[in-house]
Design a protein around this motif. Structure first.
Motif, mmCIF file in Angstrom:
data_model
loop_
_atom_site.group_PDB
_atom_site.id
_atom_site.type_symbol
_atom_site.label_atom_id
_atom_site.label_comp_id
_atom_site.label_asym_id
_atom_site.label_seq_id
_atom_site.Cartn_x
_atom_site.Cartn_y
_atom_site.Cartn_z
ATOM 1 N N GLY A 95 0.815 -1.219 0.000
ATOM 2 C CA GLY A 95 0.000 0.000 0.000
ATOM 3 C C GLY A 95 0.849 1.270 0.000
ATOM 4 O O GLY A 95 0.519 2.252 -0.671
ATOM 5 N N ILE A 96 1.962 1.239 0.732
ATOM 6 C CA ILE A 96 2.856 2.414 0.767
ATOM 7 C C ILE A 96 3.435 2.642 -0.632
ATOM 8 O O ILE A 96 3.489 3.773 -1.134
ATOM 9 N N LEU A 282 -0.840 -2.924 11.283
ATOM 10 C CA LEU A 282 -2.111 -2.757 11.999
ATOM 11 C C LEU A 282 -2.032 -3.233 13.447
ATOM 12 O O LEU A 282 -2.868 -2.878 14.265
ATOM 13 N N THR A 283 -1.037 -4.052 13.764
ATOM 14 C CA THR A 283 -0.894 -4.500 15.147
ATOM 15 C C THR A 283 0.003 -3.550 15.940
ATOM 16 O O THR A 283 0.279 -3.783 17.114
ATOM 17 N N GLY A 284 0.490 -2.481 15.285
ATOM 18 C CA GLY A 284 1.342 -1.515 15.971
ATOM 19 C C GLY A 284 2.818 -1.881 15.930
ATOM 20 O O GLY A 284 3.662 -1.184 16.499
ATOM 21 N N ALA A 285 3.158 -2.991 15.263
ATOM 22 C CA ALA A 285 4.560 -3.422 15.200
ATOM 23 C C ALA A 285 5.294 -2.702 14.078
ATOM 24 O O ALA A 285 4.717 -2.444 13.019
ATOM 25 N N ASP A 286 6.581 -2.407 14.301
ATOM 26 C CA ASP A 286 7.413 -1.808 13.249
ATOM 27 C C ASP A 286 7.470 -2.789 12.084
ATOM 28 O O ASP A 286 7.938 -3.913 12.229
ATOM 29 N N ARG A 287 7.002 -2.388 10.896
ATOM 30 C CA ARG A 287 6.869 -3.370 9.802
ATOM 31 C C ARG A 287 7.588 -2.971 8.528
ATOM 32 O O ARG A 287 7.846 -3.805 7.667
ATOM 33 N N ALA A 288 7.900 -1.695 8.390
ATOM 34 C CA ALA A 288 8.573 -1.294 7.154
ATOM 35 C C ALA A 288 9.492 -0.111 7.428
ATOM 36 O O ALA A 288 9.254 0.679 8.340
ATOM 37 N N VAL A 289 10.555 -0.043 6.628
ATOM 38 C CA VAL A 289 11.382 1.156 6.607
ATOM 39 C C VAL A 289 11.141 1.822 5.254
ATOM 40 O O VAL A 289 11.050 1.145 4.231
#
Ligand code: GLN
Length: 299
Positions: A95-96, A282-289
């Motif tokens: 999506g980003i 969506l779970t609040g975890a760091d997922r992408a740089v």
């Protein structure tokens, strides 16, 4: 669903739960729906077809392999043994890239480590006019991604593509773009031309291997999971590649290990990229740089 179907789902769910399947109710429903789709009714549900699928899932084969497909954003994609199954959190990473690509009239998007082709094909159907190059080191993934591309072009996987603007190449990260294998001329010379570089590379440390669920340990290819001994090898290589393959101002988006947000930020900065951000899922975890190649000609 009829009362009889619901009873079938409940009994399948009980079998799956007894086998330790983590999401027995959802999986039971999907399996019954799958058999209903194949046979036209759930009449076959009492029979060998459903029984065989439930046995496979009970042996902890991933649901996506048992039913041969998964859903990713707007697409229904084929899954096949030996190729990494796309995860829901990667929809955010895609999506980003899609949001960024939409800012350009005719963007070039590159996606190393494509696997099923999920990210590349999502960009293709969601960003009209985009040209996409995807690569994978594993020939099985290249075959599957090309198969999924053919299904998208035929309108069998969701929204159809107007024109074939996707090139899927075999090889390591961005190196195939330097070789003459591309059948579309625009895909052969992309150094400094890429608007968005997006990837879900292998990023887990080797030491994690013992802690995976059987679905991952026995079915996802190790090469799609482990990014070298410390996990960051491929992420680091991609960040450094971004400084040459992106055009000035272009965006790189890489999925990361949720425990490595700070490391990813440092690595992106060390690579000379700017506007470095860590994005949560969506779970609040760091997922992408995400980061950009500087617009300045000389840094
Ligand atoms: N997300 C994977 C997992 O949770 C890890 C590897 C990857 O996506 N690149 O198993």
């Amino acid at each position: 669903m009829t009362g009889a179907d619901r009873a079938t789902v409940a009994s399948v769910a009980a079998r799956l739960a007894a086998a330790g399947v983590p999401s027995p109710d959802v999986d039971a429903r999907r399996l019954v729906e799958h058999v209903t789709e194949l046979t036209g009714s759930c009449d076959g549900c009492g029979g060998a077809l459903l029984d065989g699928l439930v046995a496979r899932r009970s042996a902890r084969e991933p649901l996506q392999l048992v039913i041969g497909r998964t859903w990713f954003r707007e697409l229904e994609l084929r899954c096949a043994p030996g190729v990494f199954i796309p995860r829901p959190e990667t929809e955010i990473v895609a999506g980003i890239a899609i949001d960024e690509a939409r800012q350009h009239p005719s963007p070039i998007v590159a996606e190393p480590c494509t696997g099923t082709g999920a990210i590349a094909l999502s960009v293709a159907v969601e960003v009209p006019g985009a040209r996409i190059v995807a690569t994978d080191l594993d020939p099985a993934a290249v075959d599957l991604a090309r198969d999924n591309l053919a299904r998208v072009l035929a309108g069998e996987a969701g929204p159809p593509l107007v024109a074939d603007q996707v090139e899927i190449l075999h090889g390591d990260l961005l190196t195939p773009f330097r070789s003459p294998g591309a059948h579309q001329a625009w895909a052969a010379h992309l150094e400094g031309e890429v608007d968005v570089l997006v990837s879900n590379p292998p990023y887990l440390p080797a030491a994690d291997r013992g802690s995976w669920q059987p679905e991952v340990a026995d079915h996802d290819p190790d090469g799609a999971l482990v990014g070298g001994a410390d996990g960051h090898e491929v992420v680091d290589r991609l960040l450094s590649a971004a400084t040459t393959w992106l055009r000035p101002g272009g965006l790189v988006v890489i999925e990361i290990d949720e425990r490595r947000g700070a490391d990813a930020r440092l690595a992106a900065t060390a690579a000379g990229l700017v506007d470095v951000r860590i994005v949560a899922d969506l779970t609040g975890a760091d997922r992408a740089v995400t980061a950009r190649r500087s617009r300045a000609a000389h840094r």
